[in-house]
Design a protein around this motif. Structure first.
Motif, PDB file in Angstrom:
ATOM      1  N   ALA A   1      50.515 -10.638 -15.452  1.00  0.00           N
ATOM      2  CA  ALA A   1      49.367 -10.086 -14.736  1.00  0.00           C
ATOM      3  C   ALA A   1      49.708  -9.792 -13.282  1.00  0.00           C
ATOM      4  N   ARG A   2      49.138  -8.697 -12.774  1.00  0.00           N
ATOM      5  CA  ARG A   2      49.248  -8.309 -11.347  1.00  0.00           C
ATOM      6  C   ARG A   2      50.670  -8.086 -10.850  1.00  0.00           C
ATOM      7  N   ASN A   3      51.633  -8.050 -11.731  1.00  0.00           N
ATOM      8  CA  ASN A   3      53.006  -7.806 -11.264  1.00  0.00           C
ATOM      9  C   ASN A   3      53.306  -6.315 -11.395  1.00  0.00           C
TER      10      ASN A   3
ATOM     11  N   LYS B   1      56.978  10.752 -26.999  1.00  0.00           N
ATOM     12  CA  LYS B   1      56.025  10.956 -25.913  1.00  0.00           C
ATOM     13  C   LYS B   1      54.669  10.325 -26.239  1.00  0.00           C
ATOM     14  N   ARG B   2      54.221  10.517 -27.480  1.00  0.00           N
ATOM     15  CA  ARG B   2      52.903   9.953 -27.782  1.00  0.00           C
ATOM     16  C   ARG B   2      52.946   8.427 -27.900  1.00  0.00           C
ATOM     17  N   VAL B   3      54.038   7.882 -28.399  1.00  0.00           N
ATOM     18  CA  VAL B   3      54.148   6.421 -28.468  1.00  0.00           C
ATOM     19  C   VAL B   3      54.242   5.836 -27.052  1.00  0.00           C
ATOM     20  N   CYS B   4      55.081   6.445 -26.229  1.00  0.00           N
ATOM     21  CA  CYS B   4      55.318   5.906 -24.887  1.00  0.00           C
ATOM     22  C   CYS B   4      54.101   6.024 -23.986  1.00  0.00           C
ATOM     23  N   ALA B   5      53.379   7.110 -24.112  1.00  0.00           N
ATOM     24  CA  ALA B   5      52.170   7.288 -23.298  1.00  0.00           C
ATOM     25  C   ALA B   5      51.177   6.172 -23.610  1.00  0.00           C
ATOM     26  N   ALA B   6      50.962   5.922 -24.887  1.00  0.00           N
ATOM     27  CA  ALA B   6      50.004   4.888 -25.292  1.00  0.00           C
ATOM     28  C   ALA B   6      50.498   3.499 -24.903  1.00  0.00           C
ATOM     29  N   SER B   7      51.782   3.276 -25.100  1.00  0.00           N
ATOM     30  CA  SER B   7      52.362   1.981 -24.794  1.00  0.00           C
ATOM     31  C   SER B   7      52.217   1.658 -23.302  1.00  0.00           C
ATOM     32  N   TYR B   8      52.503   2.639 -22.482  1.00  0.00           N
ATOM     33  CA  TYR B   8      52.417   2.430 -21.031  1.00  0.00           C
ATOM     34  C   TYR B   8      50.975   2.117 -20.609  1.00  0.00           C
ATOM     35  N   GLU B   9      50.029   2.867 -21.115  1.00  0.00           N
ATOM     36  CA  GLU B   9      48.619   2.629 -20.777  1.00  0.00           C
ATOM     37  C   GLU B   9      48.178   1.232 -21.195  1.00  0.00           C
ATOM     38  N   ALA B  10      48.574   0.831 -22.402  1.00  0.00           N
ATOM     39  CA  ALA B  10      48.168  -0.483 -22.916  1.00  0.00           C
ATOM     40  C   ALA B  10      48.812  -1.608 -22.102  1.00  0.00           C
ATOM     41  N   GLU B  11      50.078  -1.398 -21.740  1.00  0.00           N
ATOM     42  CA  GLU B  11      50.788  -2.411 -20.954  1.00  0.00           C
ATOM     43  C   GLU B  11      50.156  -2.570 -19.572  1.00  0.00           C
ATOM     44  N   ILE B  12      49.888  -1.441 -18.924  1.00  0.00           N
ATOM     45  CA  ILE B  12      49.276  -1.491 -17.594  1.00  0.00           C
ATOM     46  C   ILE B  12      47.905  -2.166 -17.654  1.00  0.00           C
ATOM     47  N   ASN B  13      47.166  -1.917 -18.706  1.00  0.00           N
ATOM     48  CA  ASN B  13      45.860  -2.563 -18.825  1.00  0.00           C
ATOM     49  C   ASN B  13      45.989  -4.086 -18.834  1.00  0.00           C
TER      50      ASN B  13
END
Ligand code: ATP
Ligand code: MG
Length: 141
Positions: A9-11, A37-49
């Motif tokens: 969190a917060r890192n 691209k579609r896997v990575c876009a979703a993965s990045y959004e979920a991780e950042i959340n």
């Protein structure tokens, strides 16, 4: 193949590390760019959340012949209203999150768009986002 990543969190420095490894792995597998691209876009959004909205958690990344499966788990505080959270533009992001370029309220709607199946379950003990990307579709041929 299954891999697991800790998400802190917060890192903001480590944010995106899991998604980078997922990207590298898909690239090494020679998965077509549009699918990556579609896997990575979703993965990045979920991780950042998980980084900005939760107390921390982990992700699993599974590859099999049929699909790529991503699961993001965190330990709370949970999403009080999932339907509202899925609405484009809805965000509870802080000033700091905005300063770091997050908080447009587009992460969950974009995950929904780029995946073939998405389920979100949440209570105060945590949130679980499950994403499936089917292989062998037009963008992987
Ligand atoms: N893992 C989570 N834990 C708790 N709340 C979450 C989590 N993921 C999303 N949310 C809530 O859902 C809202 C919408 O999430 P979404 O990813 O769509 O937008 P955002 O993260 O605020 O902005 P953006 O993703 O565009 O940078 C968030 O603002 C937050 O209130
Ligand atoms: Mg988001």
């Amino acid at each position: 193949m299954v891999r697991e990543y800790q998400i802190i969190a917060r890192n903001y420095d480590l944010a995106g590390r899991a998604s980078s490894d997922i990207k590298r792995t898909l690239k090494a597998m020679n998965v077509p760019w549009s699918f990556q691209k579609r896997v990575c876009a979703a993965s990045y959004e979920a991780e950042i959340n998980v980084v900005i909205h939760s107390v921390g958690g982990y992700a699993t990344f599974e590859v099999n012949d049929q699909a790529i499966i991503l699961d993001f788990y965190d330990d709370g505080p949970g999403i009080p209203n999932i339907e509202l959270a899925m609405t484009e533009g809805f965000s509870t992001a802080s000033e700091l999150d905005h300063a770091n370029g997050f908080g447009a309220g587009m992460g969950l709607p974009n995950m929904k768009r780029s995946s073939d199946l998405m389920t979100v379950t949440s209570d105060h003990e945590g949130t679980h986002v499950h994403l499936v990307f089917l292989r062998g579709k037009a963008d992987e041929k």
